[in-house]
Each structure stands twice: as C-alpha cells, then as structure tokens.
Design a protein around this motif. Structure first.
Motif, PDB file in Angstrom:
ATOM      1  N   GLU A 508       0.839  -1.206   0.000  1.00  0.00           N
ATOM      2  CA  GLU A 508       0.000   0.000   0.000  1.00  0.00           C
ATOM      3  C   GLU A 508       0.864   1.242   0.000  1.00  0.00           C
ATOM      4  O   GLU A 508       0.587   2.201  -0.736  1.00  0.00           O
ATOM      5  CB  GLU A 508      -0.924  -0.012   1.203  1.00  0.00           C
ATOM      6  CG  GLU A 508      -1.998  -1.100   1.133  1.00  0.00           C
ATOM      7  CD  GLU A 508      -2.947  -1.018   2.305  1.00  0.00           C
ATOM      8  OE1 GLU A 508      -2.772  -0.101   3.143  1.00  0.00           O
ATOM      9  OE2 GLU A 508      -3.833  -1.880   2.403  1.00  0.00           O
ATOM     10  N   GLN A 511       2.630   1.742  -3.400  1.00  0.00           N
ATOM     11  CA  GLN A 511       1.712   2.250  -4.430  1.00  0.00           C
ATOM     12  C   GLN A 511       1.339   3.703  -4.148  1.00  0.00           C
ATOM     13  O   GLN A 511       1.170   4.503  -5.090  1.00  0.00           O
ATOM     14  CB  GLN A 511       0.455   1.377  -4.508  1.00  0.00           C
ATOM     15  CG  GLN A 511       0.726  -0.026  -5.054  1.00  0.00           C
ATOM     16  CD  GLN A 511      -0.530  -0.864  -5.148  1.00  0.00           C
ATOM     17  OE1 GLN A 511      -1.652  -0.320  -5.218  1.00  0.00           O
ATOM     18  NE2 GLN A 511      -0.362  -2.202  -5.171  1.00  0.00           N
ATOM     19  N   GLU A 512       1.185   4.059  -2.859  1.00  0.00           N
ATOM     20  CA  GLU A 512       0.839   5.436  -2.514  1.00  0.00           C
ATOM     21  C   GLU A 512       1.926   6.390  -2.976  1.00  0.00           C
ATOM     22  O   GLU A 512       1.657   7.468  -3.531  1.00  0.00           O
ATOM     23  CB  GLU A 512       0.626   5.536  -1.008  1.00  0.00           C
ATOM     24  CG  GLU A 512       0.250   6.924  -0.518  1.00  0.00           C
ATOM     25  CD  GLU A 512      -1.089   7.402  -1.079  1.00  0.00           C
ATOM     26  OE1 GLU A 512      -1.282   8.618  -1.183  1.00  0.00           O
ATOM     27  OE2 GLU A 512      -1.947   6.534  -1.420  1.00  0.00           O
ATOM     28  N   ARG A 515       1.711   6.830  -6.694  1.00  0.00           N
ATOM     29  CA  ARG A 515       0.606   7.712  -7.114  1.00  0.00           C
ATOM     30  C   ARG A 515       0.978   9.172  -6.894  1.00  0.00           C
ATOM     31  O   ARG A 515       0.503  10.052  -7.614  1.00  0.00           O
ATOM     32  CB  ARG A 515      -0.657   7.376  -6.334  1.00  0.00           C
ATOM     33  CG  ARG A 515      -1.225   5.988  -6.664  1.00  0.00           C
ATOM     34  CD  ARG A 515      -2.580   5.792  -5.993  1.00  0.00           C
ATOM     35  NE  ARG A 515      -3.008   4.400  -6.108  1.00  0.00           N
ATOM     36  CZ  ARG A 515      -2.941   3.510  -5.143  1.00  0.00           C
ATOM     37  NH1 ARG A 515      -2.430   3.867  -3.954  1.00  0.00           N
ATOM     38  NH2 ARG A 515      -3.364   2.263  -5.341  1.00  0.00           N
ATOM     39  N   LEU A 516       1.777   9.436  -5.864  1.00  0.00           N
ATOM     40  CA  LEU A 516       2.173  10.815  -5.586  1.00  0.00           C
ATOM     41  C   LEU A 516       3.256  11.299  -6.554  1.00  0.00           C
ATOM     42  O   LEU A 516       3.237  12.435  -7.002  1.00  0.00           O
ATOM     43  CB  LEU A 516       2.677  10.928  -4.140  1.00  0.00           C
ATOM     44  CG  LEU A 516       1.632  10.744  -3.030  1.00  0.00           C
ATOM     45  CD1 LEU A 516       2.306  10.742  -1.665  1.00  0.00           C
ATOM     46  CD2 LEU A 516       0.595  11.876  -3.099  1.00  0.00           C
ATOM     47  N   PRO A 519       2.243  11.550 -11.046  1.00  0.00           N
ATOM     48  CA  PRO A 519       1.580  12.749 -11.576  1.00  0.00           C
ATOM     49  C   PRO A 519       2.477  13.965 -11.505  1.00  0.00           C
ATOM     50  O   PRO A 519       2.486  14.818 -12.385  1.00  0.00           O
ATOM     51  CB  PRO A 519       0.342  12.872 -10.689  1.00  0.00           C
ATOM     52  CG  PRO A 519       0.081  11.489 -10.206  1.00  0.00           C
ATOM     53  CD  PRO A 519       1.420  10.884 -10.017  1.00  0.00           C
ATOM     54  N   ALA A 524       5.868   8.063 -15.468  1.00  0.00           N
ATOM     55  CA  ALA A 524       6.191   7.003 -14.500  1.00  0.00           C
ATOM     56  C   ALA A 524       7.683   6.732 -14.447  1.00  0.00           C
ATOM     57  O   ALA A 524       8.209   6.190 -13.473  1.00  0.00           O
ATOM     58  CB  ALA A 524       5.444   5.722 -14.881  1.00  0.00           C
ATOM     59  N   ASP A 647      -0.958   7.112 -13.660  1.00  0.00           N
ATOM     60  CA  ASP A 647      -2.172   7.434 -12.917  1.00  0.00           C
ATOM     61  C   ASP A 647      -2.322   6.414 -11.801  1.00  0.00           C
ATOM     62  O   ASP A 647      -1.465   5.557 -11.559  1.00  0.00           O
ATOM     63  CB  ASP A 647      -3.376   7.433 -13.858  1.00  0.00           C
ATOM     64  CG  ASP A 647      -3.528   6.110 -14.628  1.00  0.00           C
ATOM     65  OD1 ASP A 647      -2.919   5.080 -14.169  1.00  0.00           O
ATOM     66  OD2 ASP A 647      -4.191   6.098 -15.649  1.00  0.00           O
ATOM     67  N   GLU A 648      -3.519   6.504 -11.147  1.00  0.00           N
ATOM     68  CA  GLU A 648      -3.734   5.652  -9.970  1.00  0.00           C
ATOM     69  C   GLU A 648      -3.721   4.189 -10.344  1.00  0.00           C
ATOM     70  O   GLU A 648      -3.141   3.363  -9.655  1.00  0.00           O
ATOM     71  CB  GLU A 648      -5.081   6.015  -9.317  1.00  0.00           C
ATOM     72  CG  GLU A 648      -5.298   5.276  -8.007  1.00  0.00           C
ATOM     73  CD  GLU A 648      -6.500   5.794  -7.252  1.00  0.00           C
ATOM     74  OE1 GLU A 648      -6.952   5.069  -6.368  1.00  0.00           O
ATOM     75  OE2 GLU A 648      -6.949   6.924  -7.517  1.00  0.00           O
ATOM     76  N   ALA A 651      -0.120   2.583 -10.830  1.00  0.00           N
ATOM     77  CA  ALA A 651       0.723   2.269  -9.670  1.00  0.00           C
ATOM     78  C   ALA A 651       0.678   0.784  -9.357  1.00  0.00           C
ATOM     79  O   ALA A 651       1.703   0.128  -9.111  1.00  0.00           O
ATOM     80  CB  ALA A 651       0.278   3.090  -8.470  1.00  0.00           C
ATOM     81  N   GLU A 652      -0.500   0.205  -9.358  1.00  0.00           N
ATOM     82  CA  GLU A 652      -0.626  -1.227  -9.055  1.00  0.00           C
ATOM     83  C   GLU A 652       0.031  -2.054 -10.145  1.00  0.00           C
ATOM     84  O   GLU A 652       0.731  -3.032  -9.857  1.00  0.00           O
ATOM     85  CB  GLU A 652      -2.101  -1.590  -8.915  1.00  0.00           C
ATOM     86  CG  GLU A 652      -2.330  -3.035  -8.509  1.00  0.00           C
ATOM     87  CD  GLU A 652      -3.798  -3.341  -8.297  1.00  0.00           C
ATOM     88  OE1 GLU A 652      -4.097  -4.530  -8.060  1.00  0.00           O
ATOM     89  OE2 GLU A 652      -4.626  -2.414  -8.324  1.00  0.00           O
TER      90      GLU A 652
END
Length: 758
Positions: A508, A511-512, A515-516, A519, A524, A647-648, A651-652
């Motif tokens: 988690e 991935q957080e 995501r930060l 963007p 990426a 994007d969100e 990340a995954e």
C-alpha cells in the motif's frame, strides 16, 4: 739483654715473616673446605625418583662416594689443623714452654722456681694430685690473672661428656639442670675389675655434689683479677678440704688461667710457661685435646721425672706420656729438640737419682746419653739451681734448635698440604663424574630436542595434509555443496520476501508513493528509475548474507588448522576460537625467531572470502540487466522494458511488473551464484595449500621448527627433559663446586711455588 734473649728475639721476628704465607694457605684451604662441604651436600642430595642416564650418579656407588667424601673432608680438616697450628706458632710473641709430668714429681714446684710464684698461684701437694687447670704463666711487668671460664655448653661437652663415654653411660646431659638431676649408679667397691670405673664414677659424682659451688661461674666469659685467692680456681681440693666434707670446686668452671708476673731470670723476657696437668690426671678422654693444645701453644716441653720411694724406674705411665708428646711434636723431626727430660733430684737419695738416670740412659736413650732426649737434672725447689742447671742450658739449647724446628714445621706443613692438595685433585673426578658422561648428556638432550622438533613438524604436516586433501576434494567434487546452495537459496528467498512486501515498504505504501510521484513527474519513468536502482542495490546487499556462510567457512578452516597445531603443540595455542589460537601462535613464532613460519600464519589469517570480493563480479552482469531500458538485440537501439500509465491504476500495474523483474533478477543471480559453488572451496584450498608450502616445505622450515622447539621445550615436553635437565644441572653444579675446590687448591699451589718450601 743477654745473648740468648737476643737470639730469641731474632727467632720470633723470623717467625712473623712466615705468617703471610701461612695465612694465604689458610684462606685457600678454608675456601677448599667450604667448596668441599657444598660439593658433599650436592652429592648427598637425594636424586629425583626414576632418574636415569649417564649422570644419574657420578662414577662409583653411593657408598664409594661417601667414603671418598669423608676421606677428603678429613684430609682438608687435617691440612687446616696443621696450618692453624703453624699459624699459632709463627704468630706468638713468646717462646712457649710446656711443663708436664705425673702427679707428685715436683712439676708445680719447678714452675714456682721459674716464675717466682707461690703455692697460692701454683699449688703443690705431697700426696694427692693438685693441678686442676691448665695455666699459662707469662713473664710480664704486671701481676694478674685472666680466667677463661667454661660456658654451660663447653662444660657439659668437654668435662662431663667424656666421663659418660668412659663409663659407658648412655646419653649426655644437655642442660645444667639435667646434670644436676642425673641419677648416676653407685660404685661397687667389691668389684676389683671396675676399680678404674669406680674412681671415675666417684669423680663425676663429686662434680655433681659440688655443682652449686661453680654453677654461677659457667658464663663462658673472662674474669681478670689479682693473684691473691687464685688457688681454688686452679687446684683440686686439699686433703683437709676433702675430709671436711663440704667441697667447693670453682676450678671446674675454668678452662684456662692466663697468669702474668715478672720472672726472676732476665733471660726469660720472652718466655711463657704452660702449666700442664699431669697426663695421668687429665679428665677422661682429654689426652687428644691435650695433644692438640700442645701443637698449637707449645714450642718445647719439659717432662719432669722423679724417683719414688718405691721405684726409681721410668714407668709405663711415663712412657705413655712420652708417646703423647711425640705425637704432639708434629713436623719437628728430632724428638730431643721438642722434649727435654728433667730429673727432679730435690729430696731424693743419690742412689734413687742414679738408678733413674741409668734407666733413662738404657731404656729411653738406647744406652747413649742424649741419643733421643736430653736429660737435665735439678732440684725443683731451689730457684738458683733451677736457673743454673736447667733454665740457662735449656734456653741456650732452645735458641739453637728453635730455628731448625721452625723450618721443619713450616716445610712439613707446606709439604703435607701440597700432598693433600694433589690427593684431592686426583680424587675429585670420583665425586663429580666423568666429563665424557657430561658431554654425552649434552648430546642426548640435543638429539632428543631435534627428534621432538621433527615430530612436531611431522604432526603439524599430517594435520595440514588432511585439511588440504579435504579442501581439494571439496573444490573438485562433481556434486553440489548443499551448505553453499542452501545459503544462496536462503538469500534468494529473503530477496523475494522483501520484494513481495512492497519492496520493503509494504504494498500500500509503495503504491501510494507511486501515485504521488508519477503525476508530479508527469511520467512514470522517473519514479521507476529510482526504484529500480534501489531494488538493484538491495538485491546485491541481500545476497551479501552469504558473507556469514563464508565467515563460518573461514572460521571452520582456522579451527581445523588450530586443532592440527594443538595436537602437536597444544600448550602454545590459547584462545577460544581458531583465529585467536592462530594469532597466539604467530606471536609465539616471532618470539622464537621463526619469521618464515610466523609470516605464513599471518598471510593465512589475511585470506579474504566474501561476496563482494569473489562473487559479486561474477553476478554483476545479471544485475546490470535490471534497468528501465535495454538494448534491443534486433535494432541495437535502447528499448524501454517497463511501462505503465502515470495514474492511480498504473501504480498497481507498475508494482506487479517491477516485482516480476525483481524476481527474475534475483533468480538469475541465484543461478549465477550456484554456478560458483566450488569457488569458496577453491579459495580456501589455495590459501591452506600455500600455508602448507610455506610452513612445511620452505627451506627454513626444519630450522625454525627446531627454534620453536628449543624456545618452548619445557612447555611442550617437560616430562621428557625433566630428568635429563636434573642430571645436567646436577653435573654442572658438581663441576662448578669442584671448580671452587680446584681454584682454592690452585691458589695453594701458587703460594707453594712462591714459598719455595722455605
């Protein structure tokens, strides 16, 4: 000063010139006696149990050694006795004349006539022995006496003990109180065979009964007093005193009385007269001491004889006395120079005097006047006659014969001690052993040391060859070293676990962060490049866990090598670990001057076996492929291998694709490492083999192992060398002690050469 007095003065001066030589001899022989005493103690010291070898005992049995040692000690004591007697002779400032004879022959009367003293100082008596203490009467300007008193110890040993020996009484009093309380047997007057013993028993019981009269005088000191009242200190009790019952015996506390008084004869200026108790009246067992005193303190003797009312003959007692005096003259060659017979004619019939005179001529002088002894006649009670017929001719003769006697004594003593020295030199090897045996022992010790050094080297070599063989087999085996592969797989699984846990951050959180960042970076790739760098470093770091395995391998090798040394020389190695033990060994080697061996241990301990040095270069190619871009083999151009939307949802996807790449890189690294499974064994084999070459096969190996053995011999093989060392130390001690005796005798020899036997 008369002519005789001048001659005597010259004789005394010549004597003093010989003192230096005699004193030098005494010092040399005293040192020899001390050395012989120490040598005897070393020889008599008990040998260590089980001691064997060429020097377990010097040549000959212990009984033979004891006999030789006793003989040499006696010889040295005799030499010193002769030298001290000579010193007494040459150091005195008077000519000493002894006056002796049986009781009641007029000896004390003669002394009175010579010295001018009276019955109070030199007691006389008509019926019983009178003289009880040896007196020295010296011509002097003053009148006094110095009484030399017995101590309790000397009284018991010199006065009482001889009577106990003579009477066969077991034991001797050790204290004055024990003597006071001693229960002596009663005399048996009905046993005629014990008449002599009964007389001695009565004497010692009389000493005991009168103990209180002299006990307080047993001080061991000196008492100076006037001549008045001297008699009780030098004379036996009178008949009247004995009859009265209560007898005082202060003379028993006196060893000697030294009387000073002016002599009436001017030619007696350097004369000292020794008043000797009648030899028949000496205390039990005192004859030998009497002889020794004569040798030390008397230059010539006047033996007083007198015909008795029942016999005018020279008796057996007189003959025994003459034999004792003959022994006392020592190195003086001519008996008549030393002993002069004096017939006391006072109060005797002419027939008795003539009978004694004829008996002496026939039975003593072999029918020739003066053949062996000069015979003088005088009336001991007549001072003027004593002067004219005895003292003057006697001193004139003495002035002529003393230089000859002095030469004979000096030459005799020096010859005697020279013979004794030669005898001791010849006998010493019987005590200290054969020098060849000592050399053999030295060779034995060196041979044993060399053998032990070789065995030490062989044992170490055997242990090392076992280790080298095992490492060679490990480096060339066909199969897999499961310990190594297990360690690699363990590191691989640690990498996987770390990657699956969000690359160490948790899924988690990882991935957080993606995501930060993405963007913000508008792509990426920046975030992904950073993460791939971090993953590559972490994968490499995780595989460095193999260093623990390598460390264990090194420790095991050091431990095995240390054990190989411990088997051969365990006491040299200390430390809980193999490395500590080897570092201690390096120190020991350097302290023992073994630089080649010490450097070999040092180089061995510097061996490196770690992931970064040996394996990381081999797997670096696999990690280099872990990158965002690779070269397309078809086009030769860079190609992005990992894409995801910034994007969100991306990340995954990015985490999943990075995990896959990480797993692939970790697997490929594991495979690459497993291909190198024999590398640790190769490294260790090379290091230990080189160590073996330097330690065992180098040109200096044998010599340095011998140095190591010599430096730590007692630590490694104490029991092997203990007995040899004890025997060697004994041999060296005996040789050193014998050397002190030899050196003392060498000094004697140098003195003898300087004296020239004069």
């Amino acid at each position: 000063m008369g002519r005789v007095s001048e001659q005597i003065e010259a004789i005394l001066a010549a004597r003093h010139e010989r003192l230096g030589a005699v004193d030098a001899e005494i010092r040399a022989w005293t040192d020899a006696q001390t050395g012989l005493l120490r040598l005897g103690k070393a020889i008599e010291a008990p040998l260590e149990s089980g001691e064997t070898g060429p020097l377990s005992r010097p040549t000959g049995s212990a009984g033979d050694q004891a006999a030789v040692l006793d003989h040499l000690r006696s010889a040295v004591s005799t030499a010193l006795e002769d030298l001290h007697a000579a010193r007494s002779r040459f150091s005195r400032r008077t000519v000493n004349i002894g006056v002796s004879g049986k009781a009641r022959v007029g000896k004390s009367t003669l002394l009175q006539s010579i010295s001018g003293l009276t019955d109070e100082q030199i007691p006389t008596g008509p019926d019983i022995p009178v003289t009880a203490v040896r007196s020295r009467i010296m011509q002097s300007d003053r009148q006094c006496v110095i009484l030399h008193m017995h101590s309790a110890e000397s009284f018991l040993s010199e006065v009482i003990a001889p009577y106990h020996r003579l009477l066969g009484i077991e034991g001797v009093p050790e204290t004055l109180q024990q003597f006071r309380d001693w229960a002596y047997p009663k005399p048996d007057p009905k046993d005629p065979e014990r008449h002599s013993s009964n007389a001695h028993l009565v004497t010692v019981q009389g000493m005991q009964a009168s103990f209180d009269s002299y006990a307080a005088l047993l001080t061991g000191g000196e008492v100076e007093q006037g001549l008045e009242g001297l008699r009780p200190y030098v004379a036996h009790p009178t008949s009247e005193e004995l009859a009265a019952g209560t007898v005082h015996r202060p003379y028993l506390a006196v060893r000697e009385a030294a009387i000073e008084t002016p002599f009436p004869n001017a030619d007696a200026a350097r004369l000292l007269v020794v008043d000797l108790p009648g030899l028949g009246d000496l205390a039990a067992g005192a004859e030998e001491r009497h002889v020794q005193d004569l040798r030390h303190h008397v230059d010539a003797v006047l033996l007083v004889l007198r015909p008795s009312s029942t016999s005018a003959f020279y008796t057996k007692a007189d003959d025994n006395t003459l034999k004792l005096l003959d022994h006392a003259r020592g190195h003086v060659h001519t008996p008549r120079h030393y002993v002069h017979l004096v017939i006391n004619s006072g109060g005797e019939t002419p027939g008795g005097i003539e009978a004694l005179r004829n008996h002496l001529r026939v039975h003593v002088n072999d029918s020739t006047d003066g053949a062996y002894f000069h015979v003088l006649e005088t009336d001991a009670a007549d001072p003027e006659m004593v002067r004219e017929s005895l003292l003057v001719p006697f001193l004139e003769t003495l002035a002529q014969t003393l230089p000859t006697m002095d030469d004979e004594v000096f030459s005799g003593v020096m010859t005697q001690v020279a013979d004794t020295a030669q005898h001791i030199e010849e006998a010493l090897p019987q005590l200290v052993g054969d020098p060849a045996a000592a050399r053999e022992l030295t060779h034995l010790k060196e041979e044993l040391l060399q053998r032990r050094a070789s065995e030490l080297r062989w044992k170490v070599d055997r242990g090392l060859r076992t280790i080298v063989d095992e490492l060679w087999r490990a480096a060339h085996r066909d199969g897999v070293d499961e310990r190594y592969t297990d360690a690699v797989e363990a590191a691989f699984h640690e990498v996987l676990a770390w990657a699956e846990d969000g690359f160490g951050l948790g899924s988690e959180r990882w991935q957080e962060e993606a995501r930060l960042r993405m963007p913000a970076d508008r792509a990426a790739s920046p975030f992904l490049v950073d993460e791939m760098h971090r993953v590559r470093v972490e994968v490499s770091r995780r595989f460095r866990a193999l260093d623990a395995f390598f460390r264990d391998q090194l420790d095991a090798t050091w431990r095995d090598i240390a054990e190989a040394f411990r088997e051969a020389c365990g006491p040299l190695l200390r430390g809980d670990t193999g490395e500590q033990a080897l570092r201690e060994l390096e120190v020991r080697l350097r302290e023992s001057s073994c630089p080649v061996l010490a450097d070999a241990v040092r180089d061995l301990l510097q061996t490196r076996l770690d992931y970064r040095t040996h394996l990381h270069p081999r797997v670096r190619e696999e990690l280099d492929g872990f990158s965002l871009e690779i070269i397309d083999p078809d086009t030769g151009r860079p190609k992005v291998v990992l894409l995801a939307p910034a994007d969100e949802a991306g990340a995954e996807l990015l985490e999943q694709r990075l995990l896959e790449r990480t797993q692939k890189a970790a697997f490929e690294t594991m495979v690459a490492l497993q291909r190198e499974a024999v590398l640790p064994a190769l490294v260790l084999y090379a290091a230990v083999k080189q160590f073996e070459d330097e330690l065992i096969l180098s040109a200096d190996s044998r010599q340095e192992f011998l140095r190591l053995a010599r430096g730590h011999r007692d630590l490694l093989w104490h029991d092997d060398f203990r007995r040899l060392d004890a025997a060697d130390a004994r041999a060296r001690d005996l040789a050193a002690l014998a050397g002190t005796v030899h050196e003392a005798l060498a000094r004697h020899a140098r003195h003898g050469e300087g004296n020239g036997g004069a």
